[in-house]
Design an enzyme around this catalytic site. Structure first.
Site, PDB file in Angstrom:
ATOM      1  N   ASP A 198      38.596  58.365  84.668  1.00  0.00           N
ATOM      2  CA  ASP A 198      38.405  58.494  86.110  1.00  0.00           C
ATOM      3  C   ASP A 198      38.092  57.134  86.746  1.00  0.00           C
ATOM      4  O   ASP A 198      37.319  56.351  86.191  1.00  0.00           O
ATOM      5  CB  ASP A 198      37.218  59.443  86.334  1.00  0.00           C
ATOM      6  CG  ASP A 198      37.082  59.885  87.773  1.00  0.00           C
ATOM      7  OD1 ASP A 198      38.028  60.469  88.300  1.00  0.00           O
ATOM      8  OD2 ASP A 198      36.014  59.636  88.371  1.00  0.00           O
ATOM      9  N   GLU A 250      40.355  54.301  65.454  1.00  0.00           N
ATOM     10  CA  GLU A 250      39.656  54.765  64.244  1.00  0.00           C
ATOM     11  C   GLU A 250      39.979  56.231  63.959  1.00  0.00           C
ATOM     12  O   GLU A 250      39.815  56.709  62.853  1.00  0.00           O
ATOM     13  CB  GLU A 250      38.133  54.661  64.432  1.00  0.00           C
ATOM     14  CG  GLU A 250      37.600  53.258  64.472  1.00  0.00           C
ATOM     15  CD  GLU A 250      36.119  53.285  64.856  1.00  0.00           C
ATOM     16  OE1 GLU A 250      35.414  54.287  64.582  1.00  0.00           O
ATOM     17  OE2 GLU A 250      35.668  52.298  65.478  1.00  0.00           O
TER      18      GLU A 250
HETATM   19  C1  BGC Z   1      38.822  62.027  90.793  1.00  0.00           C
HETATM   20  C2  BGC Z   1      38.280  62.720  91.987  1.00  0.00           C
HETATM   21  C3  BGC Z   1      36.806  62.403  92.085  1.00  0.00           C
HETATM   22  C4  BGC Z   1      36.571  60.878  92.097  1.00  0.00           C
HETATM   23  C5  BGC Z   1      35.152  60.560  91.806  1.00  0.00           C
HETATM   24  C6  BGC Z   1      38.663  60.598  91.244  1.00  0.00           C
HETATM   25  O1  BGC Z   1      39.571  59.784  91.376  1.00  0.00           O
HETATM   26  O2  BGC Z   1      40.141  62.329  90.483  1.00  0.00           O
HETATM   27  O3  BGC Z   1      38.510  64.093  91.976  1.00  0.00           O
HETATM   28  O4  BGC Z   1      36.302  62.926  93.281  1.00  0.00           O
HETATM   29  O5  BGC Z   1      37.319  60.256  91.102  1.00  0.00           O
HETATM   30  O6  BGC Z   1      34.859  60.858  90.498  1.00  0.00           O
END
Ligand code: BGC
Length: 545
Positions: A198, A250
């Protein structure tokens, strides 16, 4: 081909109105039948759910809303039986303000080890009542929140690039690295095939946290983070991913890291997927090019050139849980809604049929391309966004943080319709789903589509089967100039010609066997490709330029 499962909205087996892991396990057979290779699960970790689980309070446990670790293990067993691999979401930029480490940081003094896990700073101004810099939250409002000390006096500020309930970790601190290495191993030990990372471009911030005079949330006017933005794309990020890649190695050669790195231009995105870094990075410039054929062609060419240069596949994507579904976006002539903004009943409305037709064409165009592809749950049913969502039910923090000015992303997160004649269209037979399902879901439910040879679902199954059989993902691309007219776009992948017609007139297809077309219900002359459709043809030789 990787299929994104958004657990809250996939299938609710325990009847609380929210999807769960047992629900996923119960329906995985449908995904195997669809022909996906792997699934990526959006967060199911312990979380107060202020940002639908992207606010994690315990990275190594399942939120009771979704089940237990035993449910996770049961799901893994089922995926193994079905030959599906599982990728999980890793949220390393920030956690929840309820995470034990952040609670400890709040309780500790400035400059303590506890606070150094996060980005705490004194405020500006005489009494420190101005935020430490001018950065803004991605969801609207300032990126800083001031704390209150134990004696009730205003204290330091902490940084959150997203909601105030999502404090950013300080990746200059080795203890943060160690914690995430533990998290990686925890899930790898449970048999997962990799991670979708993310906001992979945000972890490291520029030294000194300088003010930013571009858009203060780091975006440029085109919507991408500006190249110089101090909160995005810092060079030190890459060492983090190199070290993670070694950890994955790993566990075997087939574990992957996929970056959600929302950066521009494409050669910069390629930095994320150099041979010793991540394996994939979502191609958001492709998603944003939509059906504008000029930009679409340039993005594809540039993607393949940039990514080939580092030996990485491109990773095509048209929908996910953060954008208006492409069946809805393409229901507008001209530009649809902005990312993360959603559509409400007061906005211009999309043409659903047009959107679905063009979405099929666009997906078919995408699935002919060499590289990897991600699908988002429900797109195989041609689902539109939910539009009629009462304000009181909207949960995306964007909605509250902008006082409703931006509706946010709830529309693309509406629970799936499985069975037309069951309660809540078979999403669950208990409480009302957490977001209302549009009436059109009655016609679009999976069971109805599964029994039709011409449905959107039937098309997805055929596309995925053919893509696999012809090994298109490992092919190459050459533009077929004769069919790149400005209102149509075509390329060759091996001896498969992929033609998309966006003209208002039908397009005469070249000779060659028609393998598949994006409308399975073709009346009349088979050699004509109707407006808003794509076809795959097997051709004997390279067509004339
Ligand atoms: C996720 C979102 C989220 C954000 C913060 C992003 O890019 O896909 O859904 O709200 O990151 O974590």
């Amino acid at each position: 081909m990787i299929y994104q499962i958004y657990p809250r909205s996939f299938r609710d087996l325990n009847g609380d109105g929210i999807g769960d892991l047992a629900g996923i396990t119960s329906e995985l057979g449908h995904l195997a039948e669809l022909g996906v290779d792997a699934v990526w699960l959006s967060p199911f970790y312990r979380s107060p759910q202020r940002d639908a689980g992207y606010d994690v309070s315990d990275y190594c446990d399942v939120d009771p809303l979704f089940g237990t670790l035993a449910d996770f293990d049961a799901m893994m067993i089922r995926t193994q039986e079905l030959g599906l691999r599982v990728i999980v979401d890793l949220v390393p930029n920030h956690c929840s303000d309820q995470h034990a480490a952040f609670q400890a940081a709040l309780a500790a003094a400035p400059n303590s080890a506890e606070r150094s896990m996060f980005i705490f700073r004194d405020g500006r101004g005489e009494s420190g009542d101005l935020p430490p810099n001018n950065w803004e939250s991605h969801f609207g409002g300032p990126a800083w929140t001031r704390t209150t000390d134990a004696d009730g006096q205003p204290g330091q500020w902490y940084l959150h690039l997203f909601d105030s309930s999502q404090p950013d970790f300080d990746w200059d601190n080795p203890a943060v690295h160690a914690e995430f290495e533990r998290v990686l191993r925890f899930w790898l030990d449970r048999g997962i095939a990799g991670f979708r990372v993310d906001v992979a471009h945000a972890l490291v911030k520029a030294p000194g946290l300088p003010d930013w005079h571009g858009l203060a949330n780091g975006n440029s006017s085109e919507g991408y983070p500006g190249e110089e933005a101090p909160m995005f794309g810092q060079p030190a990020l890459h060492d983090i991913y190199r070290s993670w890649r070694l950890i994955l190695a790993e566990y075997g050669p087939d574990r992957i890291l996929c970056a959600e790195a929302n950066v521009d231009p494409l050669p910069r995105l390629a930095h994320w997927v150099r041979p010793d870094e991540m394996h994939q990075a979502f191609n958001f410039p492709y998603l944003h090019a939509g059906l504008d054929l000029g930009p679409l062609r340039s993005v594809i060419t540039e993607s393949l050139e940039s990514l080939d240069a580092v030996g990485a596949p491109s990773t095509w994507v048209l929908s996910n849980h953060d954008v208006v579904r492409h069946a809805t976006r393409f229901g507008y002539d001209g530009h649809g809604p902005r990312d993360g903004d959603g559509i409400g009943t007061e906005d211009p409305q999309p043409d659903e049929e047009l959107g679905r037709t063009r979405a099929a064409a666009a997906t078919m165009f995408m699935l002919g391309l060499p590289g990897g592809a991600y699908l988002y749950q429900g797109e195989e049913l041609g689902l539109p966004d939910g539009i009629d969502i009462p304000s009181a039910l909207r949960q995306d923090p964007t909605f509250a943080r902008t006082d409703g000015e931006r509706l946010g992303r709830d529309g693309c997160r509406v629970p799936l319709p499985w069975r037309a004649d069951q309660e809540h269209y078979g999403f669950g037979d208990g409480a009302t789903p957490w977001l209302p399902q549009p009436e059109s879901f009655a016609r679009l439910s999976r069971d109805l589509q599964a029994s039709s040879g011409t449905s959107h679902l039937a098309l997805y199954r055929s596309m995925l089967a053919l893509r696999r059989e012809l090994d298109l993902g490992r092919g190459s691309l050459q533009w077929a100039e004769a069919w790149c007219t400005g209102s149509s776009l075509a390329y060759l992948n091996g001896n498969v010609l992929v033609v998309m017609n966006l003209n208002h007139e039908p397009l005469e297809l070249p000779s060659g066997a028609i393998l598949l077309r994006s409308s399975l219900d073709v009346q009349g002359n088979q050699r004509l490709l109707s407006p808003g459709q794509t076809a795959w043809l097997q051709i004997a030789a390279k067509p004339a330029e």
